[in-house]
Write a protein that holds these residues in place. Structure first.
Motif, short mmCIF file in Angstrom:
data_model
loop_
_atom_site.label_atom_id
_atom_site.label_comp_id
_atom_site.label_asym_id
_atom_site.label_seq_id
_atom_site.Cartn_x
_atom_site.Cartn_y
_atom_site.Cartn_z
N ARG A 1 -2.50 7.46 -1.08
CA ARG A 1 -3.69 7.72 -1.07
C ARG A 1 -4.02 9.02 -2.11
N ASP B 1 -6.96 3.27 -1.27
CA ASP B 1 -5.44 3.33 -1.09
C ASP B 1 -5.13 2.73 -2.66
N PRO C 1 0.83 -1.34 -0.01
CA PRO C 1 0.02 0.10 -0.01
C PRO C 1 1.14 1.28 0.07
N LEU D 1 1.40 6.72 1.93
CA LEU D 1 0.91 5.94 3.13
C LEU D 1 2.20 5.75 4.23
#
Length: 161
Positions: free
Chosen positions: A78, A110, A75, A154
């Protein structure tokens, strides 16, 4: 039970895959027991950092006669609320042109990088290559996406928690 093997074959393959990933992490200088994440769904998971990017390794057991598989996810970003169609188009173009063995995807809000494959015949060099490719891309693109489009890395959100 499938026509080509039973649950015991799948479990043996899954256990072998766990050992392959643990061996890869050890070769990268990580302690698999320190990297292991708690799971409740029968999978085995690990976490590691590649630069600023977190990389999650999931070994998923066979279900409904499907294969055991490894899914590696990072991840990274954003995206901002504005210009999302333009941003999504750019991510798809980069999937087709700029990435090797990994792709951008979305998980909720995400943006992630993801790679997956069956664990059948998987060896340590393949796991290491996936981790290196995905980890390098994640570490690069988390910064690049913020520079190009705004939004939030992130890794920065993890640092706040």
């Amino acid at each position: 039970m499938s026509m080509f093997g039973g649950q015991n074959d799948a479990q043996t393959e899954f256990n072998r895959a766990v050992k392959v990933v643990e061996g890869t992490l050890t070769a990268l200088g990580l302690d698999p027991s320190q990297s292991r994440l708690a799971t409740t769904d029968g999978s085995t998971a690990f976490t590691l950092l590649r630069g600023s990017a977190e990389v999650l390794v999931f070994l998923n057991p066979a279900k409904n006669d499907g294969p055991n598989f490894i899914r590696i996810v990072s991840p990274i970003w954003r995206m901002p609320a504005e210009n999302q169609p333009l941003i999504l188009r750019k991510l798809l173009e980069m999937n087709a042109r700029d990435l090797f063995g990994t792709a951008f995807g979305l998980m909720g809000d995400d943006t992630v990088l993801i790679s997956e494959r069956s664990t059948k015949d998987m060896d340590r060099s393949e796991v290491e290559e996936i981790l290196q490719n995905l980890g390098a891309a994640a570490d690069y693109f988390d910064d690049w996406l913020v520079q190009q489009f705004g939004g939030t890395r992130l890794a920065d959100l993890r640092a706040v928690v």
